[in-house]
Design a protein around this motif. Structure first.
Motif, PDB file in Angstrom:
ATOM      1  N   THR A 116      83.241 113.731 -27.991  1.00 19.07           N
ATOM      2  CA  THR A 116      83.824 112.410 -28.553  1.00 19.07           C
ATOM      3  C   THR A 116      83.620 111.515 -27.314  1.00 19.07           C
ATOM      4  O   THR A 116      83.259 110.384 -27.865  1.00 19.07           O
ATOM      5  N   LYS A 117      83.354 111.934 -26.276  1.00 21.85           N
ATOM      6  CA  LYS A 117      82.951 111.018 -25.033  1.00 21.85           C
ATOM      7  C   LYS A 117      81.664 110.521 -25.236  1.00 21.85           C
ATOM      8  O   LYS A 117      81.262 109.260 -24.889  1.00 21.85           O
ATOM      9  N   LEU A 118      80.758 111.646 -25.472  1.00 27.68           N
ATOM     10  CA  LEU A 118      79.315 110.905 -25.675  1.00 27.68           C
ATOM     11  C   LEU A 118      79.176 110.022 -26.834  1.00 27.68           C
ATOM     12  O   LEU A 118      78.612 108.979 -26.759  1.00 27.68           O
ATOM     13  N   PHE A 119      79.908 110.169 -27.891  1.00 25.99           N
ATOM     14  CA  PHE A 119      79.689 109.269 -29.072  1.00 25.99           C
ATOM     15  C   PHE A 119      80.320 108.035 -28.621  1.00 25.99           C
ATOM     16  O   PHE A 119      79.756 106.977 -29.041  1.00 25.99           O
ATOM     17  N   ALA A 120      81.424 107.974 -27.782  1.00 34.96           N
ATOM     18  CA  ALA A 120      82.240 106.654 -27.528  1.00 34.96           C
ATOM     19  C   ALA A 120      81.082 105.779 -26.687  1.00 34.96           C
ATOM     20  O   ALA A 120      80.845 104.784 -26.596  1.00 34.96           O
ATOM     21  N   GLU A 121      80.539 106.510 -25.623  1.00 33.09           N
ATOM     22  CA  GLU A 121      79.509 106.076 -24.711  1.00 33.09           C
ATOM     23  C   GLU A 121      78.412 105.192 -25.485  1.00 33.09           C
ATOM     24  O   GLU A 121      77.902 104.220 -25.136  1.00 33.09           O
ATOM     25  N   ILE A 122      77.822 106.115 -26.397  1.00 31.21           N
ATOM     26  CA  ILE A 122      76.768 105.616 -27.157  1.00 31.21           C
ATOM     27  C   ILE A 122      77.369 104.486 -28.090  1.00 31.21           C
ATOM     28  O   ILE A 122      76.407 103.277 -27.964  1.00 31.21           O
ATOM     29  N   ASP A 123      78.575 104.202 -28.599  1.00 30.98           N
ATOM     30  CA  ASP A 123      78.797 103.077 -29.399  1.00 30.98           C
ATOM     31  C   ASP A 123      78.968 102.063 -28.438  1.00 30.98           C
ATOM     32  O   ASP A 123      78.513 100.678 -28.770  1.00 30.98           O
ATOM     33  N   GLU A 124      79.862 102.265 -27.353  1.00 22.67           N
ATOM     34  CA  GLU A 124      80.302 100.935 -26.341  1.00 22.67           C
ATOM     35  C   GLU A 124      78.912 100.407 -26.057  1.00 22.67           C
ATOM     36  O   GLU A 124      78.599  99.221 -25.946  1.00 22.67           O
ATOM     37  N   ASN A 125      78.026 101.304 -25.371  1.00 15.58           N
ATOM     38  CA  ASN A 125      76.647 100.532 -24.496  1.00 15.58           C
ATOM     39  C   ASN A 125      75.573 100.018 -25.480  1.00 15.58           C
ATOM     40  O   ASN A 125      75.040  99.184 -25.262  1.00 15.58           O
ATOM     41  N   SER A 126      75.536 100.676 -26.711  1.00 17.96           N
ATOM     42  CA  SER A 126      74.695 100.263 -27.630  1.00 17.96           C
ATOM     43  C   SER A 126      75.002  98.739 -27.825  1.00 17.96           C
ATOM     44  O   SER A 126      74.202  97.883 -28.451  1.00 17.96           O
ATOM     45  N   LEU A 127      76.325  98.532 -28.462  1.00 16.84           N
ATOM     46  CA  LEU A 127      76.825  97.174 -28.623  1.00 16.84           C
ATOM     47  C   LEU A 127      76.738  96.145 -27.720  1.00 16.84           C
ATOM     48  O   LEU A 127      76.203  95.053 -27.917  1.00 16.84           O
ATOM     49  N   LYS A 128      76.783  96.699 -26.207  1.00 15.64           N
ATOM     50  CA  LYS A 128      76.474  95.831 -25.435  1.00 15.64           C
ATOM     51  C   LYS A 128      75.031  95.369 -25.302  1.00 15.64           C
ATOM     52  O   LYS A 128      74.588  94.145 -25.042  1.00 15.64           O
ATOM     53  N   ILE A 129      74.192  96.248 -25.549  1.00 18.26           N
ATOM     54  CA  ILE A 129      72.718  95.897 -25.917  1.00 18.26           C
ATOM     55  C   ILE A 129      72.555  94.951 -26.701  1.00 18.26           C
ATOM     56  O   ILE A 129      71.415  93.940 -26.706  1.00 18.26           O
ATOM     57  N   ILE A 130      73.038  95.046 -27.797  1.00 15.49           N
ATOM     58  CA  ILE A 130      72.839  94.255 -28.992  1.00 15.49           C
ATOM     59  C   ILE A 130      73.634  92.809 -28.688  1.00 15.49           C
ATOM     60  O   ILE A 130      72.894  92.079 -29.156  1.00 15.49           O
ATOM     61  N   GLU A 131      74.718  92.845 -28.036  1.00 16.94           N
ATOM     62  CA  GLU A 131      75.228  91.476 -27.577  1.00 16.94           C
ATOM     63  C   GLU A 131      74.108  90.687 -26.709  1.00 16.94           C
ATOM     64  O   GLU A 131      73.934  89.482 -27.037  1.00 16.94           O
ATOM     65  N   VAL A 132      73.621  91.322 -25.719  1.00 17.43           N
ATOM     66  CA  VAL A 132      72.498  90.602 -24.982  1.00 17.43           C
ATOM     67  C   VAL A 132      71.432  90.271 -25.843  1.00 17.43           C
ATOM     68  O   VAL A 132      70.987  89.031 -25.595  1.00 17.43           O
ATOM     69  N   LEU A 133      70.856  90.983 -26.724  1.00 22.09           N
ATOM     70  CA  LEU A 133      69.808  90.677 -27.564  1.00 22.09           C
ATOM     71  C   LEU A 133      70.154  89.525 -28.625  1.00 22.09           C
ATOM     72  O   LEU A 133      69.513  88.574 -29.066  1.00 22.09           O
ATOM     73  N   ARG A 134      71.592  89.451 -28.839  1.00 18.06           N
ATOM     74  CA  ARG A 134      72.003  88.456 -29.887  1.00 18.06           C
ATOM     75  C   ARG A 134      71.913  87.191 -29.057  1.00 18.06           C
ATOM     76  O   ARG A 134      71.630  85.856 -29.554  1.00 18.06           O
ATOM     77  N   ASP A 135      72.116  87.155 -27.968  1.00 23.86           N
ATOM     78  CA  ASP A 135      72.130  85.828 -26.907  1.00 23.86           C
ATOM     79  C   ASP A 135      70.657  85.372 -26.816  1.00 23.86           C
ATOM     80  O   ASP A 135      70.556  84.433 -26.783  1.00 23.86           O
ATOM     81  N   ARG A 136      69.764  86.508 -26.911  1.00 22.70           N
ATOM     82  CA  ARG A 136      68.368  85.995 -26.780  1.00 22.70           C
ATOM     83  C   ARG A 136      67.931  85.241 -28.033  1.00 22.70           C
ATOM     84  O   ARG A 136      67.124  84.579 -27.961  1.00 22.70           O
ATOM     85  N   ILE A 137      68.506  85.885 -29.266  1.00 21.70           N
ATOM     86  CA  ILE A 137      68.030  85.202 -30.573  1.00 21.70           C
ATOM     87  C   ILE A 137      68.573  83.953 -30.654  1.00 21.70           C
ATOM     88  O   ILE A 137      67.884  82.861 -31.093  1.00 21.70           O
ATOM     89  N   TYR A 138      69.809  83.720 -30.358  1.00 25.63           N
ATOM     90  CA  TYR A 138      70.656  82.489 -30.800  1.00 25.63           C
ATOM     91  C   TYR A 138      70.625  81.542 -29.259  1.00 25.63           C
ATOM     92  O   TYR A 138      71.609  81.451 -28.555  1.00 25.63           O
ATOM     93  N   VAL A 139      69.350  80.980 -28.953  1.00 26.86           N
ATOM     94  CA  VAL A 139      69.345  80.257 -27.720  1.00 26.86           C
ATOM     95  C   VAL A 139      70.014  78.861 -27.988  1.00 26.86           C
ATOM     96  O   VAL A 139      69.807  78.159 -29.021  1.00 26.86           O
ATOM     97  N   PRO A 140      70.760  78.518 -27.114  1.00 24.40           N
ATOM     98  CA  PRO A 140      71.536  77.159 -27.212  1.00 24.40           C
ATOM     99  C   PRO A 140      70.472  75.960 -27.224  1.00 24.40           C
ATOM    100  O   PRO A 140      69.562  76.195 -26.715  1.00 24.40           O
ATOM    101  N   PHE A 141      70.981  74.801 -27.958  1.00 28.26           N
ATOM    102  CA  PHE A 141      69.868  73.760 -28.140  1.00 28.26           C
ATOM    103  C   PHE A 141      70.103  72.838 -26.756  1.00 28.26           C
ATOM    104  O   PHE A 141      70.905  72.621 -26.279  1.00 28.26           O
ATOM    105  N   ARG A 142      68.875  72.651 -26.524  1.00 27.55           N
ATOM    106  CA  ARG A 142      68.792  71.815 -25.169  1.00 27.55           C
ATOM    107  C   ARG A 142      67.666  70.507 -25.500  1.00 27.55           C
ATOM    108  O   ARG A 142      66.504  71.034 -25.729  1.00 27.55           O
ATOM    109  N   ALA A 143      68.143  69.529 -25.424  1.00 25.43           N
ATOM    110  CA  ALA A 143      67.300  68.238 -25.742  1.00 25.43           C
ATOM    111  C   ALA A 143      66.189  68.051 -24.804  1.00 25.43           C
ATOM    112  O   ALA A 143      65.258  67.604 -25.551  1.00 25.43           O
ATOM    113  N   GLU A 144      66.329  68.316 -23.529  1.00 21.03           N
ATOM    114  CA  GLU A 144      65.308  68.316 -22.720  1.00 21.03           C
ATOM    115  C   GLU A 144      63.969  69.027 -22.832  1.00 21.03           C
ATOM    116  O   GLU A 144      62.924  68.716 -22.593  1.00 21.03           O
ATOM    117  N   LYS A 145      64.466  70.225 -23.642  1.00 27.46           N
ATOM    118  CA  LYS A 145      63.240  71.009 -23.874  1.00 27.46           C
ATOM    119  C   LYS A 145      62.513  70.763 -25.038  1.00 27.46           C
ATOM    120  O   LYS A 145      61.285  70.779 -25.159  1.00 27.46           O
TER     121      LYS A 145
END
Length: 240
Positions: free
Chosen positions: A186-215
Motif C-alpha cells: 500500500t505504501k508503494l502504491f501511495a508513493e507512486i500516486d503522490e509523486n506521479s501527480l507532482k510530476i504532472i503538476e509541474v508538466l501542466r505548469d509548463r504547458i499553460y505558460v502565463p501570458f506575457r505582453a513583453e514576449k
C-alpha cells in the motif's frame, strides 16, 4: 470409512498437509519480502528531489536518463513514462500515467493474496484434523472395549489438539507477515500516486505558460518611428 480414518490417523495426513502448506507460505513470504522491500523499493524523497530539480532546470532529457537508470523500480518506471509524454497535452500525460500504473500494479500485487489464502487454508486443515481426532475419540467411547476405551479416547483427543496447535503455529505468523507485506504494498502504491501527480503538476505548469505582453510584443521595434500605415518612413533625400 473405518479404513480412511485409520489411514488419516496412522500417516498423520493432517500434520503433513499443515507442514507442506507452512513451507509454501514461507516461500511466498520470502519472495514477497524480497520484492517489496528490496527489488521494488526506492527512496522516494531523494529520487523525487533530483527529478524535480532537473525539471525545474528544464533538463527533461537528463531526468529521463536518471529514471532509466532505476527503471526496474515501479516509481521510476511510472515517472519515466510520464516524462516521455512531457511534450504532449495534459490528456496524453494523464493517459500515460494510467498505462504506466497498470504496468507496475501486477508486479506489486503478485502472489500476495496467496499468503492470506494459505493462512485461511491451513486453519481449515487444522480444523479437519481436529474433527478426525474427535471422531476417533467418539468411536472409542461407542465401540471400543472397556480396557481400550481410555487409550483410544486419549489418542483421539491428542490428534485433535495436535492438529489445532500445529495449524495455529502456521496461521498466526503467516497472517502477521501478510499484514506487514500488505502495508508495504500500500505504501508503494501511495508513493507512486503522490509523486506521479507532482510530476504532472509541474508538466501542466509548463504547458499553460502565463501570458506575457513583453514576449509577444517586444519593445525593440521602435514603434514610435512607424507611420500610420505601419511602414517605416522613407529616408529624406539629401539637399546638395
Amino acid at each position: 470409512m473405518e479404513s480412511l480414518l485409520n489411514f488419516l490417523v496412522d500417516y498423520k495426513v493432517a500434520e503433513v498437509c499443515i507442514l507442506l502448506t507452512g513451507l509454501y507460505a514461507l516461500a511466498l513470504i520470502i519472495d514477497r519480502f524480497k520484492a517489496l522491500y528490496f527489488d521494488y523499493a526506492l527512496p522516494a524523497e531523494p529520487f523525487m528531489k533530483q527529478v524535480m530539480k532537473l525539471l525545474h532546470d528544464d533538463r527533461i532529457e537528463e531526468a529521463l536518463t536518471f529514471c532509466s537508470a532505476n527503471e526496474k523500480k515501479p516509481l521510476a518506471h511510472v515517472v519515466k513514462r510520464v516524462l516521455e509524454r512531457s511534450d504532449r497535452d495534459e490528456r496524453s500525460i494523464e493517459q500515460s500515467l494510467n498505462i504506466a500504473s497498470s504496468e507496475v500494479a501486477p508486479k506489486l500485487v503478485a502472489r500476495l493474496s496467496q499468503v492470506q489464502m494459505v493462512s485461511n487454508v491451513v486453519t481449515l486443515i487444522g480444523l479437519f484434523g481436529t474433527v478426525v481426532g474427535l471422531i476417533v475419540a467418539f468411536k472409542a467411547i461407542s465401540f471400543a472395549d472397556v480396557s481400550q476405551k481410555q487409550t483410544i479416547l486419549a489418542q483421539g483427543i491428542s490428534i485433535a489438539m495436535m492438529a489445532t496447535a500445529t495449524a495455529l503455529m502456521v496461521a498466526i505468523p503467516t497472517m502477521f507477515a501478510y499484514t506487514f507485506l500488505y502495508d508495504k504494498q500500500t505504501k508503494l502504491f501511495a508513493e507512486i500516486d503522490e509523486n506521479s501527480l507532482k510530476i504532472i503538476e509541474v508538466l501542466r505548469d509548463r504547458i499553460y505558460v502565463p501570458f506575457r505582453a513583453e514576449k509577444v510584443y517586444p519593445t525593440t521595434l521602435n514603434a514610435d518611428k512607424l507611420n500610420t500605415n505601419g511602414h517605416h518612413p522613407a529616408p529624406k533625400a539629401k539637399v546638395s
